[in-house]
Design a protein around this motif. Structure first.
Motif, PDB file in Angstrom:
ATOM      1  N   GLY A 254       0.810  -1.209   0.000  1.00 29.78           N
ATOM      2  CA  GLY A 254       0.000   0.000   0.000  1.00 29.78           C
ATOM      3  C   GLY A 254       0.846   1.263   0.000  1.00 29.78           C
ATOM      4  O   GLY A 254       1.939   1.315  -0.578  1.00 29.78           O
ATOM      5  N   GLU A 255       0.361   2.288   0.678  1.00 30.00           N
ATOM      6  CA  GLU A 255       1.014   3.592   0.633  1.00 30.00           C
ATOM      7  C   GLU A 255       2.346   3.610   1.369  1.00 30.00           C
ATOM      8  O   GLU A 255       3.118   4.571   1.237  1.00 30.00           O
ATOM      9  N   ALA A 256       2.659   2.576   2.136  1.00 33.51           N
ATOM     10  CA  ALA A 256       3.976   2.484   2.774  1.00 33.51           C
ATOM     11  C   ALA A 256       5.084   2.387   1.727  1.00 33.51           C
ATOM     12  O   ALA A 256       6.259   2.657   2.017  1.00 33.51           O
ATOM     13  N   SER A 257       4.718   2.021   0.513  1.00 35.84           N
ATOM     14  CA  SER A 257       5.713   1.918  -0.562  1.00 35.84           C
ATOM     15  C   SER A 257       6.348   3.274  -0.883  1.00 35.84           C
ATOM     16  O   SER A 257       7.454   3.323  -1.430  1.00 35.84           O
ATOM     17  N   GLU A 258       5.654   4.377  -0.552  1.00 32.66           N
ATOM     18  CA  GLU A 258       6.201   5.701  -0.828  1.00 32.66           C
ATOM     19  C   GLU A 258       7.506   5.916  -0.060  1.00 32.66           C
ATOM     20  O   GLU A 258       8.442   6.525  -0.566  1.00 32.66           O
ATOM     21  N   THR A 259       7.571   5.424   1.167  1.00 31.37           N
ATOM     22  CA  THR A 259       8.789   5.555   1.970  1.00 31.37           C
ATOM     23  C   THR A 259       9.928   4.749   1.366  1.00 31.37           C
ATOM     24  O   THR A 259      11.061   5.219   1.246  1.00 31.37           O
ATOM     25  N   ILE A 260       9.614   3.514   0.962  1.00 28.95           N
ATOM     26  CA  ILE A 260      10.619   2.657   0.321  1.00 28.95           C
ATOM     27  C   ILE A 260      11.114   3.310  -0.959  1.00 28.95           C
ATOM     28  O   ILE A 260      12.310   3.308  -1.254  1.00 28.95           O
ATOM     29  N   SER A 261      10.198   3.889  -1.713  1.00 30.49           N
ATOM     30  CA  SER A 261      10.526   4.510  -2.992  1.00 30.49           C
ATOM     31  C   SER A 261      11.545   5.629  -2.830  1.00 30.49           C
ATOM     32  O   SER A 261      12.419   5.810  -3.677  1.00 30.49           O
ATOM     33  N   LYS A 262      11.448   6.374  -1.736  1.00 28.15           N
ATOM     34  CA  LYS A 262      12.368   7.489  -1.521  1.00 28.15           C
ATOM     35  C   LYS A 262      13.718   7.029  -0.972  1.00 28.15           C
ATOM     36  O   LYS A 262      14.710   7.759  -1.045  1.00 28.15           O
ATOM     37  N   PHE A 263      13.763   5.819  -0.425  1.00 29.84           N
ATOM     38  CA  PHE A 263      14.985   5.305   0.193  1.00 29.84           C
ATOM     39  C   PHE A 263      15.922   4.669  -0.833  1.00 29.84           C
ATOM     40  O   PHE A 263      17.145   4.768  -0.715  1.00 29.84           O
ATOM     41  N   ILE A 264      15.351   4.012  -1.845  1.00 29.30           N
ATOM     42  CA  ILE A 264      16.145   3.260  -2.821  1.00 29.30           C
ATOM     43  C   ILE A 264      17.140   4.139  -3.577  1.00 29.30           C
ATOM     44  O   ILE A 264      18.311   3.750  -3.738  1.00 29.30           O
ATOM     45  N   PRO A 265      16.760   5.330  -4.079  1.00 28.81           N
ATOM     46  CA  PRO A 265      17.746   6.149  -4.805  1.00 28.81           C
ATOM     47  C   PRO A 265      18.972   6.486  -3.963  1.00 28.81           C
ATOM     48  O   PRO A 265      20.090   6.560  -4.496  1.00 28.81           O
TER      49      PRO A 265
END
Length: 339
Positions: A254-265
């Motif tokens: 769900g929306e927790a993916s937004e945090t992961i998305s910002k961490f990967i770069p």
């Protein structure tokens, strides 16, 4: 179906208007949120759907869009990309241009990239999502292309649909890449010049080399096309923004993916700096992709119409499996100067 009667089962309609090809209903909900989401999902198969507040009123907007696909563009881009990949591939064999060899490489790379996109295409069609055929992108890179893309229009019906569309491309692409690598390893190849650029290999490539007991120092360009497929799969499966991995992760958590998305770069940028400084490798590819994915991460992922129904245990397991496969496609140092 009678559109007004169908909507009237879920909303009390007290006014409506038509503006161009947009129908606007002013409504009061009389059904549960779950039932309304199902209605919106059903309507999204034929309309662009928006349910929003407008000056304190709830408005349901339906826009009928008839888009005729211009397949000529797809065909022209396919031909152009086949030409550029053939031209680039024909230089892989030595000092002289090898057109036949170029055609072999081009066929292999187009098969790998096309399989990836068609995986998305058929998954989207299964969920009755509006999507285009692949658009190949000719470009003078080391492989003669920037890959291929397909366009989706309209809303995403559910998290299950989002997951299926996201995961289908990489899984199909991996299978195509494995096939191409196996074929390429069977083709005798002798490089007629001293190589200046060497490639690293991901674990999945090393496993294939081991199974087929491949001992030579060089691989046929067809096998290199499969290597490219693995590399592209890893990049696409990064859980960032609207990359394939971003779709899969958004569907899973769900929306927790937004945090992961910002961490990967940040991880990619840090690793890119590590490669350049610690290992003394003048290789900026991971730093480059860290910057690219940073911009991807700045865009919030669109919310599926049904964002409440979980994807189920089987899809969670498949998602974990897909990310593990993507890690096996990771090449720590993709390119380096040959000793």
């Amino acid at each position: 179906m009678n559109l007004r009667e169908e909507i009237g089962r879920y909303f009390k309609i007290y006014s409506e208007e038509k503006i161009g090809n947009t129908l606007r209903f002013y409504v009061v909900p009389v059904a549960s949120d779950v039932e309304i989401r199902r209605l919106l999902q059903m309507l999204s198969q034929e309309y662009e759907v928006a349910l929003r507040y407008h000056y304190g009123e709830i408005v349901l907007e339906l826009r009928k869009v008839e888009v005729k696909e211009n397949y000529i563009i797809n065909i022209l881009l396919f031909i152009a990309t086949f030409a550029t990949t053939t031209l680039v591939g024909s230089t892989f064999y030595g000092k002289e241009i090898d057109l036949i060899g170029g055609l072999a490489f081009s066929t292999a790379i187009m098969f790998v990239l096309g399989s990836h996109e068609m995986g998305h295409y058929f998954a989207a069609r299964r969920w009755k999502m509006k999507t285009s055929l692949p658009y190949f992108i000719p470009f003078p890179t080391i492989i003669g292309t920037l890959g291929a893309v397909i366009r989706h229009r309209g809303a995403i019906p559910s998290r299950k649909a989002l997951f299926d569309v996201g995961v289908s491309g990489p899984l199909t692409g991996i299978v195509a890449s494995i096939i191409v690598v196996i074929i390429g390893l069977q083709i005798p190849f002798e490089l007629k010049i001293e190589p200046t650029l060497c490639i690293g290999t991901p674990p999945i490539f090393d496993v294939i080399l081991y199974i087929f007991n491949y001992q030579r120092e060089v691989i046929h360009p067809v096998a290199f096309a499969g290597w490219v497929g693995f590399f592209v799969t890893f990049l696409n499966m990064l859980p960032v923004g609207q990359l394939d991995g971003g779709h899969v992760m958004r569907a899973m958590v769900g929306e927790a993916s937004e945090t992961i998305s910002k961490f990967i770069p940040l991880i990619l940028i840090a690793y890119g700096v590590y490669i350049m400084k610690t290992l003394n490798q003048p290789n900026t590819i991971w730093l480059f992709w860290g910057v690219i994915t940073f911009f991807f991460s700045m865009q919030r992922h669109p919310k599926p119409i049904d964002d409440e129904t979980p994807i189920g245990l089987e899809r969670y397991i498949l998602g974990v499996f897909a990310f593990i496969l993507a890690l096996l496609c990771f090449t720590p140092v993709p390119f380096s100067s040959c000793p």
